[in-house]
Design an enzyme around this catalytic site. Structure first.
Site, PDB file in Angstrom:
ATOM      1  N   GLN A 155      -7.991  -1.965   5.454  1.00  0.00           N
ATOM      2  CA  GLN A 155      -7.612  -1.006   4.412  1.00  0.00           C
ATOM      3  C   GLN A 155      -8.716  -0.863   3.373  1.00  0.00           C
ATOM      4  OE1 GLN A 155      -3.910  -2.604   3.013  1.00  0.00           O
ATOM      5  NE2 GLN A 155      -2.781  -2.016   4.850  1.00  0.00           N
ATOM      6  N   SER A 168       0.804  -1.224   0.000  1.00  0.00           N
ATOM      7  CA  SER A 168       0.000   0.000   0.000  1.00  0.00           C
ATOM      8  C   SER A 168       0.836   1.273   0.000  1.00  0.00           C
ATOM      9  CB  SER A 168      -0.950   0.014   1.210  1.00  0.00           C
ATOM     10  OG  SER A 168      -0.219  -0.079   2.419  1.00  0.00           O
ATOM     11  N   THR A 181      -0.354  -4.993   5.868  1.00  0.00           N
ATOM     12  CA  THR A 181      -1.373  -5.474   4.934  1.00  0.00           C
ATOM     13  C   THR A 181      -1.596  -6.966   5.148  1.00  0.00           C
ATOM     14  OG1 THR A 181      -0.736  -3.797   3.316  1.00  0.00           O
ATOM     15  CG2 THR A 181      -1.988  -5.676   2.500  1.00  0.00           C
ATOM     16  N   ASN A 208       0.820 -17.273   6.998  1.00  0.00           N
ATOM     17  CA  ASN A 208       0.243 -16.023   6.485  1.00  0.00           C
ATOM     18  C   ASN A 208      -1.179 -15.850   7.006  1.00  0.00           C
ATOM     19  OD1 ASN A 208       2.562 -16.040   4.765  1.00  0.00           O
ATOM     20  ND2 ASN A 208       1.411 -14.852   3.270  1.00  0.00           N
ATOM     21  N   HIS A 243      12.784 -10.018   0.971  1.00  0.00           N
ATOM     22  CA  HIS A 243      11.370 -10.177   1.305  1.00  0.00           C
ATOM     23  C   HIS A 243      11.115  -9.347   2.553  1.00  0.00           C
ATOM     24  CE1 HIS A 243       7.740 -12.694   2.686  1.00  0.00           C
ATOM     25  NE2 HIS A 243       7.369 -11.840   1.756  1.00  0.00           N
ATOM     26  N   ASP A 244      10.143  -8.449   2.509  1.00  0.00           N
ATOM     27  CA  ASP A 244       9.968  -7.497   3.608  1.00  0.00           C
ATOM     28  C   ASP A 244       9.763  -8.179   4.953  1.00  0.00           C
ATOM     29  OD1 ASP A 244       7.394  -8.374   2.980  1.00  0.00           O
ATOM     30  OD2 ASP A 244       6.638  -6.393   2.425  1.00  0.00           O
ATOM     31  N   GLY A 285       6.498 -10.323  -1.437  1.00  0.00           N
ATOM     32  CA  GLY A 285       6.982 -11.506  -2.140  1.00  0.00           C
ATOM     33  C   GLY A 285       6.127 -11.904  -3.327  1.00  0.00           C
TER      34      GLY A 285
END
Length: 489
Positions: A304, A14, A259, A296, A236-237, A83
């Site tokens: 959002q 985002s 997110t 995940n 990868h964050d 990713g």
């Protein structure tokens, strides 16, 4: 006093930011300054949901140029992003096709097809990665089946952070932590799995061997002519966020909240047994050969979308109104595929409540309450799964990333999980990105050394579980958080 100036480019689904870090060697002090922040989001193009990578590249270059214009000597640059998504290039380095986003529907049905043709257990034993319908393996299959005319033109496939590093340096790299999210990397060899690649329809020649974080990809030449090293960080964050999580001991879990919500723990070995498969646990690559054993969770994406649809601009006021409502009146399963990218998120949430004979959340605050309660209960459920998997309970949970600023959700999480929650740092992905750069520059020894720096410099807040809270009573009433999943399935 010896200083290092490192720049982190941190792109989320985002928003994106270019951050300048200043590290003082003698006092081991690390400070961050935001140079440039910009929006990111999904676009519709030729019938696909896509990313505007040209706009993102322009924003990255603008941020880097701003640093240089201040006369600051940059010692290194690192890029981390989300990713699974990728950009295809031809022999001349020009893009082939569109940079399609993971929320596009082109992969519908392909995950089930792969499981039927290759065997679910075999895929998991090879990759160790959880089954998500948008994993790169299914995106490539969709592309090669639906757009075969592109195949003769493809010479390279670069994941998003590797693509932007290539645009800055002209050098190609396939960074390991992000490569593992594709479900195409063999968990034993740390290289691309030929069987999985073959099923995807991709050519192995499109990829180079994955490299672990900490190498210099190439150099960006700034407007003043200086050559600045671009480091392959944990791109990868979430991998970067975990590096900056001040985990203390083996009984600490993490939750990277944004997110997406990624909950897990660090391990020296992967978990690919039947229990892990049944729980859809993933073993993503981390720094220093560690595995990020995690799951995940759909995360604040739901909120959002509600904010966007209801045109809500005052989030603190919404959270205050939400806190005044009773807990657990509206419960959904945030991980239901129906919430990946519905036409209208508010309507989808209401439909899910209607289908399970619950009250219908109508107001903005009721929708937010539904999301927060449902996320907290799912966090508790996943934490329970992770503890069962490793055979030991957790003593604390570190919530990092932008979502850790939501104090209501932090407290709900502590209460539902019955565990001490430590919130912070907010800019975890940025900090983890910087951490690998400092290690590459020989300023820090390893990840644990960097975490000590984070622990002493970051703003951390502790949330103690309240066993008398409404959500704690709700969890106790159903006796097991495992039942929560059944109630909102």
């Amino acid at each position: 006093m010896t200083f290092r100036n490192c720049v982190a480019v941190d792109l989320g689904a985002s928003s994106g930011r270019v951050m300048l870090a200043r590290y003082e060697r003698e006092c081991r002090s690390l400070t961050l300054r935001e140079i440039h922040r910009f929006n990111n989001g999904l676009h519709s193009q030729n019938g696909y949901v896509t990313w505007n990578v040209d706009s993102l590249e322009s924003a990255i270059r603008l941020g880097l140029n701003k640093v240089c214009e201040e006369g600051i000597r940059i010692d290194s640059i690192g890029i981390d992003t989300w990713g699974v998504d990728f950009v295809l290039l031809d022999q001349q380095g020009q893009r082939v096709g569109l940079p399609v986003a993971y929320r596009d529907s082109r992969t519908n049905g392909l995950m089930a097809q792969a499981q039927q043709q290759l065997g679910k257990r075999d895929i998991y034993q090879r990759s160790g990665i959880q089954f998500l319908p948008f994993n790169t393996i299914y995106q490539l299959r969709a592309l090669t089946e639906q757009q075969p005319e592109l195949i003769p033109h493809i010479a390279h496939a670069l994941l998003i952070p590797d693509y932007f590093s290539y645009r800055l340096t002209g050098k190609m790299n396939w960074e390991y932590t992000n490569a593992t999210t594709t479900q195409l990397v063999n968990i034993n060899s740390d290289d691309w799995d030929e069987s999985l690649l073959a099923w995807s329809g991709a050519n192995k020649a499109w990829f180079g061997r994955p490299t672990h974080p900490g190498n210099v990809i190439g150099h960006w030449i700034c407007p003043q002519g200086n050559e600045i090293p671009v480091v392959a960080v944990a791109s990868h964050d979430t991998a970067s966020a975990v590096i900056a999580s001040p985990l203390n001991g083996s009984r600490a879990a993490y939750l990277s909240s944004g997110t997406w919500s990624l909950m897990g723990f660090e391990s020296q070995t992967p978990f690919t047994n039947d229990t892990a498969l049944a729980a859809n646990i993933t073993n993503e690559g981390g720094a220093e050969g560690r595995y990020r054993v995690l799951k995940n969770i759909m995360g604040l994406w739901l909120l959002q979308r509600v904010l966007q649809e209801r045109q809500i601009n005052d989030l603190p006021a919404l959270i205050a109104a939400t806190q005044a409502l009773p807990a657990c009146r509206f419960i959904i399963n945030p991980n239901d595929d129906r919430f990946i990218n519905p036409d209208e998120m508010c309507s989808e949430i209401q439909a899910a409540c209607r289908e399970t004979a619950q009250p219908i959340p109508e107001s903005d605050a009721e929708l937010a309450r539904c999301i927060f309660d449902s996320l907290a209960l799912l966090y508790a459920d996943v934490l329970h799964e992770l503890a069962q998997l490793r055979g030991e309970d957790f003593s604390q949970l570190h919530i990092v990333g932008g979502g850790c600023q939501n104090t209501l959700l932090n407290q709900l999480c502590a209460d539902a999980c019955g565990i001490r929650v430590i919130a912070g740092p907010v800019e975890a992905s940025t900090l983890g990105n910087i951490g690998i750069q400092l290690m590459t520059l020989d300023e820090l020894n390893n990840v644990d050394d960097f975490r000590q720096v984070v622990s002493t410099t970051a703003n951390l807040t502790t949330f103690t579980p309240n066993p008398d809270s409404e959500i704690a009573h709700y969890v106790a009433q159903i006796h097991s958080t495992r039942q929560t999943k059944e109630l909102c399935a």
